[in-house]
Scaffold this motif. Structure first.
Motif, PDB file in Angstrom:
ATOM      1  N   UNK A  14       0.829  -1.209   0.000  1.00  0.00           N
ATOM      2  CA  UNK A  14       0.000   0.000   0.000  1.00  0.00           C
ATOM      3  C   UNK A  14       0.862   1.256   0.000  1.00  0.00           C
ATOM      4  N   UNK A  15       1.970   1.251   0.730  1.00  0.00           N
ATOM      5  CA  UNK A  15       2.848   2.420   0.762  1.00  0.00           C
ATOM      6  C   UNK A  15       3.576   2.607  -0.570  1.00  0.00           C
ATOM      7  N   UNK A  16       4.126   1.530  -1.117  1.00  0.00           N
ATOM      8  CA  UNK A  16       4.928   1.636  -2.335  1.00  0.00           C
ATOM      9  C   UNK A  16       4.090   1.814  -3.594  1.00  0.00           C
ATOM     10  N   UNK A  17       2.846   1.387  -3.557  1.00  0.00           N
ATOM     11  CA  UNK A  17       1.990   1.602  -4.725  1.00  0.00           C
ATOM     12  C   UNK A  17       1.263   2.940  -4.627  1.00  0.00           C
ATOM     13  N   UNK A  18       1.531   3.671  -3.556  1.00  0.00           N
ATOM     14  CA  UNK A  18       0.985   5.005  -3.315  1.00  0.00           C
ATOM     15  C   UNK A  18      -0.536   5.019  -3.285  1.00  0.00           C
ATOM     16  N   UNK A  19      -1.110   3.891  -2.914  1.00  0.00           N
ATOM     17  CA  UNK A  19      -2.569   3.834  -2.788  1.00  0.00           C
ATOM     18  C   UNK A  19      -3.027   4.575  -1.524  1.00  0.00           C
ATOM     19  N   UNK A  20      -2.262   4.402  -0.467  1.00  0.00           N
ATOM     20  CA  UNK A  20      -2.565   5.062   0.807  1.00  0.00           C
ATOM     21  C   UNK A  20      -1.241   5.421   1.476  1.00  0.00           C
ATOM     22  N   UNK A  21      -1.318   6.278   2.461  1.00  0.00           N
ATOM     23  CA  UNK A  21      -0.126   6.605   3.240  1.00  0.00           C
ATOM     24  C   UNK A  21       0.262   5.381   4.063  1.00  0.00           C
ATOM     25  N   UNK A  22       1.331   5.478   4.784  1.00  0.00           N
ATOM     26  CA  UNK A  22       1.789   4.384   5.627  1.00  0.00           C
ATOM     27  C   UNK A  22       0.744   4.066   6.695  1.00  0.00           C
ATOM     28  N   UNK A  23       0.305   2.815   6.709  1.00  0.00           N
ATOM     29  CA  UNK A  23      -0.702   2.377   7.664  1.00  0.00           C
ATOM     30  C   UNK A  23      -0.145   1.284   8.553  1.00  0.00           C
ATOM     31  N   UNK A  24      -0.611   1.263   9.784  1.00  0.00           N
ATOM     32  CA  UNK A  24      -0.280   0.165  10.678  1.00  0.00           C
ATOM     33  C   UNK A  24      -1.009  -1.082  10.177  1.00  0.00           C
ATOM     34  N   UNK A  25      -0.502  -2.258  10.504  1.00  0.00           N
ATOM     35  CA  UNK A  25      -1.092  -3.487   9.969  1.00  0.00           C
ATOM     36  C   UNK A  25      -2.559  -3.658  10.361  1.00  0.00           C
ATOM     37  N   UNK A  26      -2.960  -3.146  11.508  1.00  0.00           N
ATOM     38  CA  UNK A  26      -4.364  -3.299  11.923  1.00  0.00           C
ATOM     39  C   UNK A  26      -5.292  -2.283  11.246  1.00  0.00           C
ATOM     40  N   UNK A  64      11.838   8.680   4.911  1.00  0.00           N
ATOM     41  CA  UNK A  64      11.271   9.800   4.153  1.00  0.00           C
ATOM     42  C   UNK A  64      11.502  11.149   4.835  1.00  0.00           C
ATOM     43  N   UNK A  65      11.810  11.146   6.127  1.00  0.00           N
ATOM     44  CA  UNK A  65      12.103  12.398   6.828  1.00  0.00           C
ATOM     45  C   UNK A  65      13.551  12.849   6.613  1.00  0.00           C
ATOM     46  N   UNK A  66      14.363  11.996   5.961  1.00  0.00           N
ATOM     47  CA  UNK A  66      15.719  12.393   5.631  1.00  0.00           C
ATOM     48  C   UNK A  66      16.805  11.934   6.590  1.00  0.00           C
ATOM     49  N   UNK A  67      16.462  11.208   7.645  1.00  0.00           N
ATOM     50  CA  UNK A  67      17.457  10.708   8.591  1.00  0.00           C
ATOM     51  C   UNK A  67      18.251   9.590   7.917  1.00  0.00           C
ATOM     52  N   UNK A  68      19.590   9.688   7.908  1.00  0.00           N
ATOM     53  CA  UNK A  68      20.440   8.711   7.220  1.00  0.00           C
ATOM     54  C   UNK A  68      21.432   8.120   8.205  1.00  0.00           C
ATOM     55  N   UNK A  69      21.525   6.790   8.198  1.00  0.00           N
ATOM     56  CA  UNK A  69      22.477   6.101   9.060  1.00  0.00           C
ATOM     57  C   UNK A  69      23.192   5.000   8.274  1.00  0.00           C
ATOM     58  N   UNK A  70      24.280   4.526   8.856  1.00  0.00           N
ATOM     59  CA  UNK A  70      25.015   3.377   8.325  1.00  0.00           C
ATOM     60  C   UNK A  70      24.811   2.217   9.282  1.00  0.00           C
ATOM     61  N   UNK A  71      24.444   1.064   8.748  1.00  0.00           N
ATOM     62  CA  UNK A  71      24.309  -0.158   9.539  1.00  0.00           C
ATOM     63  C   UNK A  71      25.484  -1.069   9.236  1.00  0.00           C
ATOM     64  N   UNK A  72      26.010  -1.686  10.270  1.00  0.00           N
ATOM     65  CA  UNK A  72      27.023  -2.719  10.096  1.00  0.00           C
ATOM     66  C   UNK A  72      26.463  -4.000  10.676  1.00  0.00           C
ATOM     67  N   UNK A 134       5.238   1.563  18.238  1.00  0.00           N
ATOM     68  CA  UNK A 134       4.315   2.424  17.492  1.00  0.00           C
ATOM     69  C   UNK A 134       4.869   2.655  16.095  1.00  0.00           C
ATOM     70  N   UNK A 135       3.984   2.650  15.096  1.00  0.00           N
ATOM     71  CA  UNK A 135       4.385   2.897  13.717  1.00  0.00           C
ATOM     72  C   UNK A 135       5.184   4.188  13.641  1.00  0.00           C
ATOM     73  N   UNK A 136       6.346   4.137  12.959  1.00  0.00           N
ATOM     74  CA  UNK A 136       7.228   5.292  12.961  1.00  0.00           C
ATOM     75  C   UNK A 136       7.624   5.768  11.564  1.00  0.00           C
ATOM     76  N   UNK A 137       8.134   4.869  10.682  1.00  0.00           N
ATOM     77  CA  UNK A 137       8.676   5.361   9.421  1.00  0.00           C
ATOM     78  C   UNK A 137       8.732   4.272   8.356  1.00  0.00           C
TER      79      UNK A 137
END
Length: 146
Positions: A14-26, A64-72, A134-137
């Motif tokens: 739903x998020x990637x097909x832009x049908x709706x905004x990010x929704x919680x699973x419920x 989408x808010x622009x926060x960028x991190x590196x994961x190892x 809680x749903x965040x990003x």
């Protein structure tokens, strides 16, 4: 496919097909037959992760808010995350289950959980992140080869 994995995939669909905004699973809407066909077509763009996918061990994570991190990702199932420019560190754990990379990350203030779903055509993958349950990003993660 487990029902939990299917709900998370629907959430990403739903998020990637832009049908709706990010929704919680419920909050996911019921799908009609046309949407179900689109969902199955979208699923063809996804694949399962394997241990070989984690051998590069370095990832760039952004939201989408622009926060960028590196994961190892470390072979022992632990991980370190660093803010890309200030190099502030957080620690966590990861595992692969049913072709999905599950991450739990602890900072001084919060606990973050997300499951990374692999993209079939590029090494840029997707996840939906929860902060303190809680749903965040909506996240994009790119594998970086060293």
């Amino acid at each position: 496919m487990s029902s939990h994995k299917q709900r998370q995939l629907l959430q990403l669909f739903y998020r990637e097909s832009e049908r709706v905004r990010l929704l919680d699973v419920d909050q996911l809407p019921a799908m009609n037959s046309s949407e179900m066909a689109d969902f199955h077509l979208w699923l063809e763009s996804k694949r399962d992760f394997s241990i070989a996918d984690t051998e590069c061990r370095h990832w760039i994570k952004t939201c989408s808010a622009g926060h960028v991190t590196e994961l190892q990702l470390h072979p022992n199932g632990t991980l370190d995350e660093f803010t890309l420019f200030r190099r502030e560190q957080a620690k966590g754990v990861w595992c692969i289950e049913d072709g999905v990379i599950h991450v739990e990350l602890h900072t001084a203030q919060h606990v973050y959980r997300y499951s990374i779903y692999a993209n079939r055509t590029a090494n840029i993958h997707s996840a939906v992140e929860y902060r303190d349950d809680s749903l965040h990003a909506y996240l994009k993660l790119a594998q970086v080869r060293g």
